[in-house]
Structures are given as structure tokens and as C-alpha cells.
Design a protein around this motif. Structure first.
Motif, mmCIF file in Angstrom:
data_model
loop_
_atom_site.group_PDB
_atom_site.id
_atom_site.type_symbol
_atom_site.label_atom_id
_atom_site.label_comp_id
_atom_site.label_asym_id
_atom_site.label_seq_id
_atom_site.Cartn_x
_atom_site.Cartn_y
_atom_site.Cartn_z
ATOM 1 N N LEU A 292 0.836 -1.205 0.000
ATOM 2 C CA LEU A 292 0.000 0.000 0.000
ATOM 3 C C LEU A 292 0.870 1.253 0.000
ATOM 4 C CD1 LEU A 292 -2.807 -0.985 2.544
ATOM 5 C CD2 LEU A 292 -2.984 -0.877 0.057
ATOM 6 N N LEU A 293 1.983 1.193 0.745
ATOM 7 C CA LEU A 293 2.885 2.339 0.779
ATOM 8 C C LEU A 293 3.494 2.579 -0.594
ATOM 9 C CD1 LEU A 293 4.117 4.457 2.684
ATOM 10 C CD2 LEU A 293 5.992 2.871 3.103
ATOM 11 N N ASN A 294 3.859 1.504 -1.271
ATOM 12 C CA ASN A 294 4.409 1.622 -2.628
ATOM 13 C C ASN A 294 3.392 2.211 -3.597
ATOM 14 O OD1 ASN A 294 7.013 0.658 -2.202
ATOM 15 N ND2 ASN A 294 6.369 -1.470 -2.379
ATOM 16 N N GLN A 295 2.110 1.941 -3.326
ATOM 17 C CA GLN A 295 1.038 2.421 -4.213
ATOM 18 C C GLN A 295 0.541 3.810 -3.830
ATOM 19 O OE1 GLN A 295 -1.828 -0.722 -3.799
ATOM 20 N NE2 GLN A 295 -0.737 -2.120 -5.183
ATOM 21 N N GLY A 296 1.161 4.427 -2.839
ATOM 22 C CA GLY A 296 0.768 5.770 -2.434
ATOM 23 C C GLY A 296 0.080 5.830 -1.090
ATOM 24 N N LEU B 146 0.514 4.821 7.791
ATOM 25 C CA LEU B 146 -0.321 5.977 7.475
ATOM 26 C C LEU B 146 0.409 7.281 7.776
ATOM 27 C CD1 LEU B 146 -3.026 7.089 6.561
ATOM 28 C CD2 LEU B 146 -3.892 6.774 8.887
ATOM 29 N N ALA B 147 1.119 7.349 8.915
ATOM 30 C CA ALA B 147 1.855 8.565 9.257
ATOM 31 C C ALA B 147 2.931 8.855 8.218
ATOM 32 C CB ALA B 147 2.483 8.427 10.649
ATOM 33 N N THR B 148 3.662 7.805 7.791
ATOM 34 C CA THR B 148 4.695 7.986 6.771
ATOM 35 C C THR B 148 4.076 8.496 5.469
ATOM 36 O OG1 THR B 148 6.041 6.218 7.726
ATOM 37 C CG2 THR B 148 6.505 6.841 5.447
ATOM 38 N N ALA B 149 2.952 7.899 5.075
ATOM 39 C CA ALA B 149 2.294 8.312 3.832
ATOM 40 C C ALA B 149 1.815 9.763 3.911
ATOM 41 C CB ALA B 149 1.116 7.389 3.540
ATOM 42 N N LEU B 150 1.258 10.159 5.064
ATOM 43 C CA LEU B 150 0.761 11.525 5.217
ATOM 44 C C LEU B 150 1.897 12.539 5.131
ATOM 45 C CD1 LEU B 150 -1.879 11.068 8.077
ATOM 46 C CD2 LEU B 150 -2.319 11.497 5.659
ATOM 47 N N VAL B 151 3.050 12.193 5.721
ATOM 48 C CA VAL B 151 4.196 13.103 5.659
ATOM 49 C C VAL B 151 4.660 13.278 4.217
ATOM 50 C CG1 VAL B 151 6.640 13.347 6.248
ATOM 51 C CG2 VAL B 151 4.987 12.724 8.011
ATOM 52 N N PHE B 152 4.733 12.148 3.469
ATOM 53 C CA PHE B 152 5.165 12.248 2.073
ATOM 54 C C PHE B 152 4.160 13.049 1.257
ATOM 55 C CE2 PHE B 152 7.810 8.336 2.791
ATOM 56 C CZ PHE B 152 9.009 8.980 2.603
ATOM 57 N N GLN B 153 2.863 12.785 1.446
ATOM 58 C CA GLN B 153 1.842 13.520 0.706
ATOM 59 C C GLN B 153 1.915 15.010 1.013
ATOM 60 O OE1 GLN B 153 -1.918 11.686 1.627
ATOM 61 N NE2 GLN B 153 -1.450 9.810 0.513
ATOM 62 N N GLU B 154 2.132 15.311 2.302
ATOM 63 C CA GLU B 154 2.209 16.704 2.713
ATOM 64 C C GLU B 154 3.411 17.395 2.081
ATOM 65 O OE1 GLU B 154 3.514 18.184 6.849
ATOM 66 O OE2 GLU B 154 1.327 18.024 6.986
#
Length: 618
Positions: A249-253, A348-356
């Protein structure tokens, strides 16, 4: 091969456009090319960083030994940040020191064998700050606690700059992920964020390795209890599957919706995700938020561990004490469920930081282009880039306008305007107001613009705030947009002078009176520019005398024959000029209140002009 193809080939090869081609460009083209190259390199750099971090994250699900996984993470950190060395140091609470576990790029055995007392060096700064720490020059930094044997090892390795991010386990710092340079240098906020993200992945790897080791010891100790051992192995396999799915899921965004869906299916319950303000982001399946759940979420925001209460479980989403929100489920989870939630929250926290981070980078690009558009310096390439980034097409003249927004007693931000307009417009802070480009559903009119901006007016009204909005249709000429922006600002000032809040002013809303009220000491020039600026610009660009013809026509009571005699022109020539004026100023330029505004502006222009030529121009 065309000239443009050659330029693009050099850019795609990342080799840079050679001087022989670069010198063939005009100064504006040279500036635009350099700006494009900078943006292209920045995009490529972020792509490289993202791919490197995702590749490092993928290693967590491949079943490697702890040292192998951490070694790969160290190599990734060194590669992504282009560092000379990288290493992971783990704390030993019993000996009150820290030692190097894995390294990359280190050449001296003295540095590999170093044991640093807790509180010394950059590692000591990481522990005291409970977060990232760095030094541009270790030897001369007074903020670093020095010991002779530690300084000697650092000196032997030739290290100057050091950056470290903490490794955590259950909220406690257990070591650090470090990179170093054999030169003095400073680290950017983006580089610090990248290392923190990799440190978070390293923390997950250590936690996973510790769990595997613990389960292996349990299986060995309870081998005779086959059934229990089997359950533990199944649990381990389940957690490995969880890690693999979350990594995918992390690889997919890793969209919040996909993670909520995964947690709900895995724990067979409802899942909610809240932002740092406690606002609901995702509910899967679509479930309402009860008062009991609100209380649990509020507790989780203030506590570091998993909170269970009233049939709910919740955990804060955070990266090194920075709150990002809360993940909650509609059940009281057991130990296995707790591990799943912890892993899901970290992902989820890692993904949110990258998105941000990516969103912030994109927002800066959008702001840069918007400022060029408003300043009238945007190129066609800038317009195309704005359309790709936001979907807003500046070339859609008939349905787009430029808007100036001011407020007196509200903390109004451009991000709020973007959120409220929800795709209808794009806004940015500009001097002492907020500027926006707004797209209407139908052709520009007072009603269509008011409809497009209605959500923003409703937002301000709900907060009992005063909002003043001036809007002007976009010009077909990019160079003229700066004048349209000045007009919208003048209209906004007019609203403030008249204390007319909660409404939208357009060029024909108040005529010259409104502009005069909002103008500065150069009010006459403002009236002329706002009312007949396009006509004067056309005369100057095309060497015509349409303004002089319009003034004569109005002063001769709109009589074509009298106007022709006054200008020593043929009547057909006058009619042709009037047709052109109608195209530029609009069909109603010579009737009603518009005629008064135009006549006043023309008289002001004539009085301020040094001479009025009598030659017959087109």
C-alpha cells in the motif's frame, strides 16, 4: 532535428543545454529555460528520493536478517542524501553508552568500534532534543559535547558535518540513524525530513526483528506445547502478511481510504481516520461518529500509547512528536490487533508526511506560476504548467476572472480559499490581500461570478466576518492580466470605502465612483486605466486613434455625421472605428451609465494628454 528538439533532448539527458544552443535563445527564453531546468531537476530529485524511500520500505517485507535490513536502510539513506558515510547506532542502557551497529562508507576500524557515552556528540543532541539534530562542523561546534576519544575517531574518519534522526521503540529513543560528510555543509529541511522518514522505517525494522526474535524464543521454550507454538507461528505469519500488505500500500501511495479499508477487513470492524484538528477524514464503512468515539480520539491525541475505551481503540498518528491525527477502530483490540494498528498507524503517518511534502512542493510551484501570471510575466509554458498542476486554464477567457479578496477581522488564508472554492478557483497570498483565479460554470457575468464565489461568501458569513471581493474578467492578452489584477484591487478598495461587505464588485458595479473611492492619490489615472485602459492600449499597440474618435462621438451626441466632420473623416471610417471600439469596450459602452463612465474617463485622458493629434489614422 529541430532547434527545440535539440534543447529538449539535452534536458531529458540531464546533461544541460550547451552554451552554443543557449546563446541562440533570447534573454526571456534563456530565463524560461533555466527556470524549466530547475523545476525539472527538482522533480527528478523528488522522484529519486521517493523511489529510494519506497525501495527501502519494500525490504521490510522480504524476510531478511535485521542487520541486512538495517544495512540496506543505511545504504539508502547515504544514497538518497548523497552522503559520504551512513551508520546506525544503538543505545546500551546497561553500559550507558551507544555503539555502531551497521555502517556504509566508513573506512576506519576506529570509527566502527567507537563506543560513545550517552549525551555526547550529535547522538547526545538527538537524545536531549527527542528529535533530529545536526552539526555543520563537528570539531568546532560549541553545541556538541566533546570527548577526546570520540573526537579522535571522528577526526580519523575525516568527518565534519553530521545529521542524525532518532530510532524509537514504544515512544523511547533507542538509537539513531546517522549520515556524515567529509566536508562542512548545512542540511535542508527536506533532507532532515527524508532522514526522519527512513529512521521511522528503521524503527519498524527493529521492532519487527525484536518481535521475530521474541517469538522464536517462545517457540523454542514451548516446543512441547505444539498447539500454542503453532498459534504463535500463525500470528507471526499474519504479522508478516500485514507488513507485506502495508508495504505494498505504501508503494502504491498509501491513501488513507485504502489503509482504513485494510484495517477494517483485517480486524472485522469499522475504522475512522481523523486529522490533527480532530476532523473526520475517512470512515469505513460509512459510519457516524458517536460522542464516545470523540472522547477516545481526544484521549489518543494526548497520549503516546494505544487507548481503549467504551468499545473503541485509538492510536495517535505522529512522526517524532509531531501530531498528524488519530486512527481508531470500533472494537477493543487484543495484542495481535494492537500490533496491526501500530503498523497501520506507522504506515499511514509515513504516507501523510510524504503527501504533505509533495503537496507543499507542488503548492510552491503553483504560487510561483500564479505570481508570474498576475505580474504579467508568465509565458505560454507557465500557463501550460499551471493547467497541468491545477487543471485551471488561463486561456479560458470567457469563463475566468481574476479576483482580489480582502478582510478586516478574519484570519483568512489562501489555503482556506482553495479549500472552500473546492476546485472552482486557485488562490495565493499577494501583498496585503489574497489573489485568486476563478472559473465560472457559464460565461462571465455578475451572476455567474457571484455563484462561483458563493461558497466563500457563505463561509465568511457563517463566521460573521467582513469580506470584500473585486472581480475582473481575464484578458486575452497575458501581458494585460496585471492591469486586470490592478482593477480587481481597486474594486475591492471601493467596497471597503463604501463598507459594502459580503458582495462581489465587478467593473460595471460602481462605475467611476467606485474606482475613485478605492483609488490612491493618482485617482484620475486609475479611472482612465480601469475604464478605457484597453482602448488606449489598443491605440498604442496599433497606432490608431480610437480613443479620440470615441470622445468626439460622445461629445457630438452620438451623431456619426457630426463626428466625421469634426475629425475630417469619411462617415464609413467613423463607423468602422465605432465597430472596433464596441469590440474592445463592449456593446454598451456608449449607452446608460457606461456612457457616463467612458465619457468621464475620455475627458480625463484628453485633459491629461499634452496634445491631441489631428492626423487621420486608422
Amino acid at each position: 532535428m529541430s532547434f527545440l528538439s535539440q534543447v529538449l533532448n539535452f534536458i531529458n539527458d540531464e546533461s544541460g543545454v550547451p552554451d552554443s544552443l543557449f546563446q541562440q535563445l533570447s534573454p526571456d527564453e534563456q530565463q524560461a529555460l533555466r527556470e524549466f531546468e530547475l523545476g525539472f531537476r527538482s522533480s527528478q530529485r523528488w522522484k529519486e528520493i521517493t523511489q529510494g524511500i519506497l525501495a527501502a520500505a519494500a525490504n521490510l517485507s522480504r524476510g531478511k536478517d535485521k542487520e541486512d535490513v538495517l544495512g540496506d536502510l543505511v545504504k539508502s539513506a547515504r544514497s538518497i542524501l548523497h552522503a559520504d558515510i551512513g551508520y546506525i547506532s544503538l543505545n546500551n542502557d546497561e553500559n550507558q553508552d551507544t555503539s555502531v551497529l551497521v555502517t556504509s562508507g566508513v573506512v576506519t576500524q576506529q570509527f566502527k568500534d567507537i563506543r560513545i557515552p550517552l549525551g555526547v556528540g550529535v547522538l547526545g543532541m538527538v537524545a536531549s532534543r527527542q528529535g533530529s539534530a545536526w552539526t555543520t562542523d563537528h570539531a568546532s561546534d560549541p553545541n556538541v559535547t566533546h570527548l577526546p576519544e570520540v573526537d579522535a575517531a571522528v577526526r580519523a574518519e575525516g568527518i565534519h558535518a553530521i545529521l542524525g534522526a532518532p530510532l524509537t521503540h514504544n515512544g523511547e529513543i533507542i538509537g539513531a540513524l546517522m549520515v556524515g560528510e567529509r566536508r562542512k555543509r548545512a542540511y535542508s529541511p527536506n533532507e532532515i525530513l527524508v532522514l526522519e522518514s527512513l529512521a521511522s522505517l528503521a524503527s519498524i525494522a527493529l521492532e519487527k526483528a525484536e518481535l521475530i526474535a521474541s517469538l522464536e524464543r517462545s517457540v523454542e521454550a514451548l516446543r512441547s506445547a505444539h498447539q500454542k507454538s503453532e498459534e504463535q507461528v500463525n500470528e507471526l505469519q499474519s504479522l508478516t502478511d500485514v507488513d507485506a500488505i502495508l508495504t505494498r500500500l505504501l508503494n502504491q501511495g498509501a491513501r488513507p481510504e485504502s489503509i482504513a479499508h485494510f484495517v477494517s477487513e483485517r480486524l472485522n470492524t469499522s475504522t475512522w481516520i481523523f486529522n490533527e484538528a480532530g476532523e473526520l477524514l475517512v470512515a469505513f464503512p460509512n459510519q457516524s461518529v458517536s460522542s464516545e468515539l470523540e472522547n477516545v480520539v481526544s484521549r489518543a491525541q494526548n497520549e503516546e500509547s494505544l487507548v481503549t475505551e467504551a468499545g473503541y481503540s485509538a492510536i495517535a498518528l505522529s512522526v517524532h512528536e509531531r501530531s498528524l491525527g488519530v486512527l481508531s477502530v470500533g472494537t477493543t483490540v487484543d495484542e495481535a490487533g494492537s500490533r496491526i494498528i501500530h503498523r497501520a498507524s506507522a504506515t499511514l503517518a509515513t504516507a501523510l508526511v510524504f503527501q504533505e511534502t509533495l503537496a507543499a512542493a507542488e503548492a510552491r510551484q503553483v504560487d510561483d506560476v500564479l505570481r508570474k501570471v498576475v505580474a504579467g510575466t508568465a509565458s505560454r509554458e507557465d500557463v501550460n504548467r499551471l493547467r497541468k498542476l491545477t487543471g485551471f486554464d488561463v486561456n479560458d477567457f470567457g469563463k475566468s476572472c481574476i479576483v482580489s479578496i480582502e478582510t478586516v477581522d478574519m484570519d483568512l488564508r489562501a489555503s482556506t480559499v482553495n479549500s472552500v472554492l473546492a476546485g472552482t478557483g486557485i488562490a495565493f497570498a499577494h501583498e496585503n490581500h489574497i489573489c485568486a483565479l476563478v472559473h465560472c460554470a457559464v460565461n462571465i457575468s455578475q451572476k455567474s461570478v457571484e455563484n462561483a464565489l458563493e461558497p466563500l461568501l457563505d463561509w465568511a458569513n457563517a463566521r460573521q466576518g467582513d469580506l470584500f471581493i473585486g472581480a475582473v474578467p481575464l484578458s486575452r492578452d497575458l501581458d494585460s492580466i496585471s492591469r486586470q489584477h490592478a482593477k480587481s484591487c481597486a474594486l475591492t478598495r471601493s467596497l471597503r470605502k463604501l463598507s459594502l461587505t459580503g458582495r462581489v464588485a465587478m467593473p460595471d458595479s460602481f462605475g467611476s465612483l467606485g474606482l475613485l473611492l478605492g483609488a490612491s492619490s493618482e485617482s484620475v489615472a486609475d479611472i482612465v486605466e480601469a475604464t478605457i485602459g484597453e482602448l488606449l492600449f489598443y491605440d498604442e499597440s496599433h497606432d490608431t486613434e480610437l480613443a479620440r474618435t470615441a470622445l468626439a462621438y460622445l461629445e457630438k451626441n452620438r451623431n456619426v455625421a457630426d463626428t466625421a466632420r469634426d475629425l475630417y473623416l469619411h462617415e464609413n471610417t467613423v463607423r468602422q472605428r465605432l465597430d472596433r471600439i464596441k469590440i474592445i469596450l463592449g456593446s454598451a459602452w456608449a449607452v446608460g451609465t457606461s456612457a457616463l463612465d467612458v465619457h468621464l474617463a475620455l475627458r480625463a485622458w484628453a485633459l491629461s494628454s499634452s496634445t491631441v493629434n489631428n492626423g487621420n489614422k486608422r
